[in-house]
Design an enzyme around this catalytic site. Structure first.
Site, PDB file in Angstrom:
ATOM      1  N   ASN A   1      11.208  19.770   8.033  1.00  0.00           N
ATOM      2  CA  ASN A   1      11.164  21.194   8.376  1.00  0.00           C
ATOM      3  C   ASN A   1       9.736  21.678   8.637  1.00  0.00           C
ATOM      4  OD1 ASN A   1      10.140  21.220   5.792  1.00  0.00           O
ATOM      5  ND2 ASN A   1      11.185  23.098   5.209  1.00  0.00           N
TER       6      ASN A   1
ATOM      7  N   ALA B   1      27.421  18.534   0.018  1.00  0.00           N
ATOM      8  CA  ALA B   1      26.776  17.278   0.418  1.00  0.00           C
ATOM      9  C   ALA B   1      26.221  17.386   1.835  1.00  0.00           C
ATOM     10  CB  ALA B   1      27.775  16.127   0.315  1.00  0.00           C
ATOM     11  N   GLY B   2      25.800  18.590   2.235  1.00  0.00           N
ATOM     12  CA  GLY B   2      25.211  18.797   3.564  1.00  0.00           C
ATOM     13  C   GLY B   2      23.701  18.584   3.526  1.00  0.00           C
TER      14      GLY B   2
ATOM     15  N   ILE C   1      21.587  28.296  -4.006  1.00  0.00           N
ATOM     16  CA  ILE C   1      20.543  28.341  -2.980  1.00  0.00           C
ATOM     17  C   ILE C   1      20.840  29.402  -1.916  1.00  0.00           C
ATOM     18  CG2 ILE C   1      19.945  25.906  -3.393  1.00  0.00           C
ATOM     19  CD1 ILE C   1      20.928  25.396  -0.531  1.00  0.00           C
TER      20      ILE C   1
ATOM     21  N   SER D   1      11.263  33.130   8.663  1.00  0.00           N
ATOM     22  CA  SER D   1       9.921  32.555   8.519  1.00  0.00           C
ATOM     23  C   SER D   1       8.817  33.390   9.172  1.00  0.00           C
ATOM     24  CB  SER D   1       9.907  31.121   9.055  1.00  0.00           C
ATOM     25  OG  SER D   1      10.683  30.304   8.202  1.00  0.00           O
TER      26      SER D   1
ATOM     27  N   ASP E   1      11.539  21.640   1.925  1.00  0.00           N
ATOM     28  CA  ASP E   1      12.681  22.216   1.197  1.00  0.00           C
ATOM     29  C   ASP E   1      12.757  21.593  -0.203  1.00  0.00           C
ATOM     30  OD1 ASP E   1      13.529  23.866   3.263  1.00  0.00           O
ATOM     31  OD2 ASP E   1      14.805  22.317   4.144  1.00  0.00           O
TER      32      ASP E   1
ATOM     33  N   ALA F   1      21.279  20.720   2.948  1.00  0.00           N
ATOM     34  CA  ALA F   1      20.608  21.355   1.804  1.00  0.00           C
ATOM     35  C   ALA F   1      20.795  20.511   0.547  1.00  0.00           C
ATOM     36  CB  ALA F   1      21.165  22.759   1.601  1.00  0.00           C
TER      37      ALA F   1
ATOM     38  N   LYS G   1      16.143  19.887  12.491  1.00  0.00           N
ATOM     39  CA  LYS G   1      15.538  19.174  11.352  1.00  0.00           C
ATOM     40  C   LYS G   1      15.745  17.654  11.367  1.00  0.00           C
ATOM     41  CE  LYS G   1      15.623  23.038   8.054  1.00  0.00           C
ATOM     42  NZ  LYS G   1      15.914  23.370   6.656  1.00  0.00           N
TER      43      LYS G   1
HETATM   44  P1  ATR Z   1      23.548  22.887   4.991  1.00  0.00           P
HETATM   45  O1  ATR Z   1      22.669  22.149   5.949  1.00  0.00           O
HETATM   46  O2  ATR Z   1      23.157  24.323   4.794  1.00  0.00           O
HETATM   47  O3  ATR Z   1      23.720  22.168   3.704  1.00  0.00           O
HETATM   48  P2  ATR Z   1      26.061  21.897   5.996  1.00  0.00           P
HETATM   49  O4  ATR Z   1      25.414  20.602   6.293  1.00  0.00           O
HETATM   50  O5  ATR Z   1      26.989  22.491   7.004  1.00  0.00           O
HETATM   51  O6  ATR Z   1      24.982  23.022   5.718  1.00  0.00           O
HETATM   52  O7  ATR Z   1      26.823  21.770   4.583  1.00  0.00           O
HETATM   53  C1  ATR Z   1      27.658  22.753   4.098  1.00  0.00           C
HETATM   54  C2  ATR Z   1      28.273  22.316   2.772  1.00  0.00           C
HETATM   55  O8  ATR Z   1      29.178  23.336   2.330  1.00  0.00           O
HETATM   56  C3  ATR Z   1      29.075  21.020   2.863  1.00  0.00           C
HETATM   57  O9  ATR Z   1      28.968  20.319   1.648  1.00  0.00           O
HETATM   58  C4  ATR Z   1      30.499  21.553   3.049  1.00  0.00           C
HETATM   59  O10 ATR Z   1      31.507  20.675   2.628  1.00  0.00           O
HETATM   60  P3  ATR Z   1      32.061  19.497   3.616  1.00  0.00           P
HETATM   61  O11 ATR Z   1      31.093  18.370   3.484  1.00  0.00           O
HETATM   62  O12 ATR Z   1      33.408  19.201   3.083  1.00  0.00           O
HETATM   63  O13 ATR Z   1      32.101  20.094   4.997  1.00  0.00           O
HETATM   64  C5  ATR Z   1      30.468  22.752   2.134  1.00  0.00           C
HETATM   65  N1  ATR Z   1      31.526  23.721   2.459  1.00  0.00           N
HETATM   66  C6  ATR Z   1      31.554  24.582   3.490  1.00  0.00           C
HETATM   67  N2  ATR Z   1      32.697  25.319   3.471  1.00  0.00           N
HETATM   68  C7  ATR Z   1      33.414  24.899   2.383  1.00  0.00           C
HETATM   69  C8  ATR Z   1      34.688  25.253   1.809  1.00  0.00           C
HETATM   70  N3  ATR Z   1      35.440  26.218   2.340  1.00  0.00           N
HETATM   71  N4  ATR Z   1      35.066  24.611   0.684  1.00  0.00           N
HETATM   72  C9  ATR Z   1      34.310  23.643   0.127  1.00  0.00           C
HETATM   73  N5  ATR Z   1      33.092  23.253   0.628  1.00  0.00           N
HETATM   74  C10 ATR Z   1      32.658  23.862   1.743  1.00  0.00           C
END
Ligand code: ATR
Length: 285
Positions: free
Chosen positions: A92, A134-135, A225, A22, A108, A137, A71
């Site tokens: 954010n 489902a994190g 993304i 940023s 975002d 983002a 955040k």
């Molecule tokens: P962000 O804030 O960038 O979205 P996050 O909250 O850590 O980061 O989310 C990461 C995402 O990538 C989650 O959906 C995670 O799946 P889980 O909910 O099962 O943790 C997914 N992810 C990360 N590594 C993965 C892997 N090896 N296989 C499948 N999904 C993965």
């Protein structure tokens, strides 16, 4: 450019913050518009977030951005937040009002929508969208798609409880969020108009996203993304078979626009020159 004693101030709070792009983004716009202002990194540990946010008006800051891990936690400190940010559960961008109050928003969501609009202007929101992940983002992406008028989202995630929590928090009468297990990611693509990868898979130093695109219609738009690398294996494979692809850099650039406009009084644009400058910054890391 040189700043004076009257410079407008903003910055980004994170812990750590050194990785943030940023300052380069806002620095580009400040220079481009010849604005007497500065945008600085602010390394704030989680236990001092509230203190740091409350100090913004006292220090004369116009506001700030927030990155990991602040955040979600910053919401509790705001005097006002927009309805999208509340549903997503993360902000954010903070704008200090003329009365010293703090207003939080989640740009975002705006960044994702603008990037998609720019990269795929013909995308039809009436088709089904597949969201992988489902994190945090994914929450912004689902909120943006819901706002854009998408009615069916197939949410595919490794951990079902994370997908269920997202669905609970972002459910609306106008949108149907169908949860699919990670093992069903290839079949979930059948008949979809949009696929978005919000997982960290495909990012530099992470494993690639293993996804068979055979069931995906050629007319579908594929968005990643991730922006390091700019062309992930997912985007390369989608492009090879003829799908339109949208990379993640535009989301990063567009999400900065509302904050810059509020703090520095000028609406900035995402131009090819900005993309080139930011790519050079990313390559130098
Ligand atoms: P962000 O804030 O960038 O979205 P996050 O909250 O850590 O980061 O989310 C990461 C995402 O990538 C989650 O959906 C995670 O799946 P889980 O909910 O099962 O943790 C997914 N992810 C990360 N590594 C993965 C892997 N090896 N296989 C499948 N999904 C993965």
């Amino acid at each position: 450019m040189q700043i004076t004693g009257a410079a407008r101030l903003a910055g980004i709070m994170g812990w750590p913050v050194a990785h943030s792009r940023s300052p380069a983004l806002h620095g580009f716009w400040l220079a481009e518009h010849g604005i007497d202002g500065a945008y600085v990194p602010l390394a704030v540990p989680p236990e001092r977030l509230e203190q740091a946010l409350r100090a913004l008006p006292a220090l004369g800051f116009r506001g700030c951005n927030l990155t990991i891990p602040h955040k979600p936690a910053a919401i509790a400190v705001m005097d006002r937040i927009d309805s999208f940010a509340r549903r997503v559960g993360a902000i954010n961008t903070v704008v200090v009002g003329s009365d010293g109050t703090l207003e939080g928003s989640n740009t975002d969501i705006f960044g994702f929508r603008e990037n998609l609009r720019e990269g795929a202007p013909d995308w039809d929101p009436s088709g089904a969208a597949v969201v992988l992940g489902a994190g945090g983002a994914a929450r912004s992406v689902v909120a943006a798609l819901s706002d854009a008028g998408v009615r069916e989202i197939r949410l595919v995630n490794r951990t079902m409880s994370h997908a269920e929590a997202l669905s609970r928090d972002l459910a609306q009468s106008t949108i149907d969020i169908v949860i699919r297990p990670w093992s069903a990611r290839a079949t979930a693509l059948r008949g979809a108009a949009l696929v978005v990868n919000t997982t960290s898979l495909g990012m530099e130093h992470e494993p690639p996203l293993d996804l068979d695109l055979a069931a995906l219609p050629i007319e579908a738009v594929v968005v990643d993304i991730v922006y390091v690398p700019l062309e992930t294996a997912l985007l390369a494979a989608a492009k090879r078979r003829g799908n339109r692809v949208v990379d993640g850099l535009g989301m990063l650039l567009h999400q900065g626009r509302p904050g810059f406009a509020a703090w520095f009084g000028t609406s900035p644009k995402v131009t090819p020159a900005l993309r080139t400058a930011m790519l050079a910054t990313l390559a130098r890391r």
